[in-house]
Every structure is written in structure tokens, then in C-alpha cells.
Design an enzyme around this catalytic site. Structure first.
Site, PDB file in Angstrom:
ATOM      1  N   GLY A  12       0.789  -1.235   0.000  1.00 37.64           N
ATOM      2  CA  GLY A  12       0.000   0.000   0.000  1.00 37.64           C
ATOM      3  C   GLY A  12       0.820   1.283   0.000  1.00 37.64           C
ATOM      4  NE  ARG A  62     -12.029 -13.368 -12.317  1.00 41.37           N
ATOM      5  CZ  ARG A  62     -10.880 -13.109 -11.698  1.00 41.37           C
ATOM      6  NH1 ARG A  62     -10.820 -12.131 -10.822  1.00 41.37           N
ATOM      7  NH2 ARG A  62      -9.805 -13.805 -11.951  1.00 41.37           N
ATOM      8  NE  ARG A  88     -10.166 -11.036  -6.643  1.00 38.97           N
ATOM      9  CZ  ARG A  88     -10.352 -12.316  -6.965  1.00 38.97           C
ATOM     10  NH1 ARG A  88      -9.389 -13.173  -6.799  1.00 38.97           N
ATOM     11  NH2 ARG A  88     -11.502 -12.727  -7.461  1.00 38.97           N
ATOM     12  CG  HIS A 106      -0.286  -0.834 -15.562  1.00 33.68           C
ATOM     13  ND1 HIS A 106      -0.555  -2.101 -15.089  1.00 33.68           N
ATOM     14  CD2 HIS A 106       0.555  -0.993 -16.609  1.00 33.68           C
ATOM     15  CE1 HIS A 106       0.094  -2.990 -15.830  1.00 33.68           C
ATOM     16  NE2 HIS A 106       0.776  -2.337 -16.757  1.00 33.68           N
ATOM     17  CD  GLU A 140      -9.280  -3.683 -24.186  1.00 29.89           C
ATOM     18  OE1 GLU A 140      -8.299  -4.076 -24.831  1.00 29.89           O
ATOM     19  OE2 GLU A 140     -10.041  -2.788 -24.589  1.00 29.89           O
ATOM     20  CG  LEU A 141      -5.925  -6.239 -17.084  1.00 26.47           C
ATOM     21  CD1 LEU A 141      -6.488  -6.091 -15.683  1.00 26.47           C
ATOM     22  CD2 LEU A 141      -5.170  -7.556 -17.229  1.00 26.47           C
ATOM     23  CD  GLU A 171       3.958   2.799  -9.360  1.00 26.30           C
ATOM     24  OE1 GLU A 171       3.008   2.493  -8.628  1.00 26.30           O
ATOM     25  OE2 GLU A 171       4.733   1.945  -9.846  1.00 26.30           O
TER      26      GLU A 171
HETATM   27  C1  GRF Z   1       2.514  -0.482  -7.874  1.00 29.64           C
HETATM   28  O1  GRF Z   1       3.678  -0.659  -8.615  1.00 29.64           O
HETATM   29  C2  GRF Z   1       1.359  -0.185  -8.780  1.00 29.64           C
HETATM   30  O2  GRF Z   1       1.721   0.516  -9.934  1.00 29.64           O
HETATM   31  C3  GRF Z   1       0.868  -1.558  -9.160  1.00 29.64           C
HETATM   32  O3  GRF Z   1       1.032  -2.336  -8.004  1.00 29.64           O
HETATM   33  C4  GRF Z   1       2.058  -1.767  -7.187  1.00 29.64           C
HETATM   34  C5  GRF Z   1       1.441  -1.515  -5.854  1.00 29.64           C
HETATM   35  O4  GRF Z   1       2.371  -1.079  -4.903  1.00 29.64           O
HETATM   36  N1  GRF Z   1      -0.499  -1.496  -9.632  1.00 29.64           N
HETATM   37  P1  GRF Z   1       1.862  -0.494  -3.529  1.00 29.64           P
HETATM   38  O5  GRF Z   1       0.988  -1.561  -2.865  1.00 29.64           O
HETATM   39  O6  GRF Z   1       1.105   0.765  -3.801  1.00 29.64           O
HETATM   40  O7  GRF Z   1       3.114  -0.258  -2.740  1.00 29.64           O
END
Ligand code: GRF
Length: 198
Positions: A12, A62, A88, A106, A140-141, A171
Site C-alpha cells: 500500500g 468473481r 484482482r 499501472h 478491458e484490463l 508513482e
Molecule cells: C505499484 O507498482 C502499482 O503501480 C501496481 O502495483 C504496485 C502496488 O504497490 N499497480 P503499492 O501496494 O502501492 O506499494
């Protein structure tokens, strides 16, 4: 005040970056995990943020899990639902229910490298730049209107862990900014594009 619900499955760190950003006009109504022992849940709980968990293994498929998850999320009356390492795949019914108010991050420059193992695949393909993408979620994923992207160089000596660490720094900057833009009403979705006004 806009209510935000964050879904996680693990450490997280993106959730923490969003919480630490103390976005004006937003409150984190809850952090929810499909894993009761997710590291990020303990962090949120220690901060006094409401947490909940719902184990997908307790459900028969699901659709049943996603229906129960949506019911739980909706008790927090969310304006925005944030996927932050929520591992998920979500059903079209769930995604449709949160249309235009469900965001994901992502760790690639979408539309390149959707799915898993993005860093390994980026290195194997020999790309010179990688990065991360915040997007609205569609059925769509790892597709859906792109809100923001950040770019990092790929160095010759990189392995997947080194590249992941460089991208993760971006990020943690990009996701809180994108959420702040949403909360402030600066984003407009126009087809596949997201337009941002200052
Ligand atoms: C991150 O790299 C995010 O881009 C991807 O999963 C990872 C999650 O990391 N979807 P965190 O749990 O936020 O540390």
C-alpha cells in the site's frame, strides 16, 4: 468534501502517498483489502483511517465477490474509488457501477505492457524509457482513459527491481496529483482522452 475509498492487496505505498498528500477537499473514507493481513491495512489503521477486508476466497466466483465488494464500498458513499495495488481482475458489472469514478495506477507507459511483470518485460524488450500511468478503469484490463503519465529512463545495468524502484518514486508523485485533479474537478473525460484544465 469528496469521499475516497482505496482498494489494496499488499504494502500500500501508493495508498500511503495519497493519504500523506492530505488532498484538499478529500477524505479517505476507507481502505479496503481482499487480504486481511495486507501491510497497508495496518498502516492505515494506525493512522486512524477506517479499514475493512473482504476475502475473495470466501465467495463463489468473481461476480459474487465483486457484488459484495461493491456493497461494502458503497456504505462509504465514495465519489472516487482508487485501485492501489489491488490484485484482482474486476468484473464488467463492478467497473460499470463505478464508471468515471474508478482509477488505477499501472507501472508502465500504457498502452505498452499491460498485465503483470511489466518491469521484466520492459527490460527484455529493450525499451529506453519506462514509467507509470494513472487511468480510469474500464472493463478491458489496463486500458481506459489516461489521466497522467510519468517517464523514467531505463539504464543498461537495470534489473526489474531497480527499474521498479525508480518508477515507484514517480508513482508516489503522480497518483496523489491525479487524485487531487479529480477532486478539484479539473478532469474531463472525452472518449479515450482525459482533458485537464489548470
Ligand atoms: C505499484 O507498482 C502499482 O503501480 C501496481 O502495483 C504496485 C502496488 O504497490 N499497480 P503499492 O501496494 O502501492 O506499494
Amino acid at each position: 468534501m469528496k469521499n475516497i475509498v482505496i482498494l489494496i492487496s499488499g504494502r500500500g505505498s501508493n495508498m500511503q502517498a495519497i493519504a500523506d498528500a492530505r488532498i484538499a477537499g478529500a477524505r479517505i473514507a476507507a481502505v479496503i483489502s481482499n487480504k486481511a493481513d495486507a501491510e497497508g491495512l495496518a498502516w492505515a489503521r494506525a493512522r486512524g483511517i477506517t479499514t475493512a477486508s473482504l476475502n475473495h476466497k470466501d465467495f463463489d466466483g468473481r461476480d459474487a465477490f465483486d457484488a459484495a465488494l461493491a456493497e461494502l464500498i458503497d456504505t462509504f458513499a465514495p465519489d472516487l474509488v482508487i485501485l492501489a495495488g489491488f490484485m484482482r481482475i474486476l468484473t464488467p458489472g463492478f467497473v460499470g457501477h463505478y464508471e468515471n469514478r474508478l482509477m488505477n495506477i499501472h507501472p508502465s507507459l500504457l498502452p505498452a505492457f499491460t498485465g503483470l511483470h511489466t518491469h521484466e518485460r520492459a527490460i527484455a524488450e529493450g525499451v529506453k524509457f519506462a514509467g507509470c500511468t494513472v487511468h480510469f478503469v474500464t472493463a478491458e484490463l489496463d486500458h481506459g482513459p489516461i489521466v497522467a503519465q510519468a517517464v523514467v529512463p531505463v539504464h543498461d545495468a537495470d534489473d526489474a527491481a531497480a527499474l521498479a524502484a525508480r518508477i515507484l518514486v514517480e508513482e508516489h508523485r503522480l497518483y496523489p496529483q491525479a487524485v487531487a485533479d479529480f477532486v478539484a474537478g479539473r478532469l474531463t473525460i472525452a472518449g479515450q482522452r482525459v482533458l485537464r484544465r489548470d
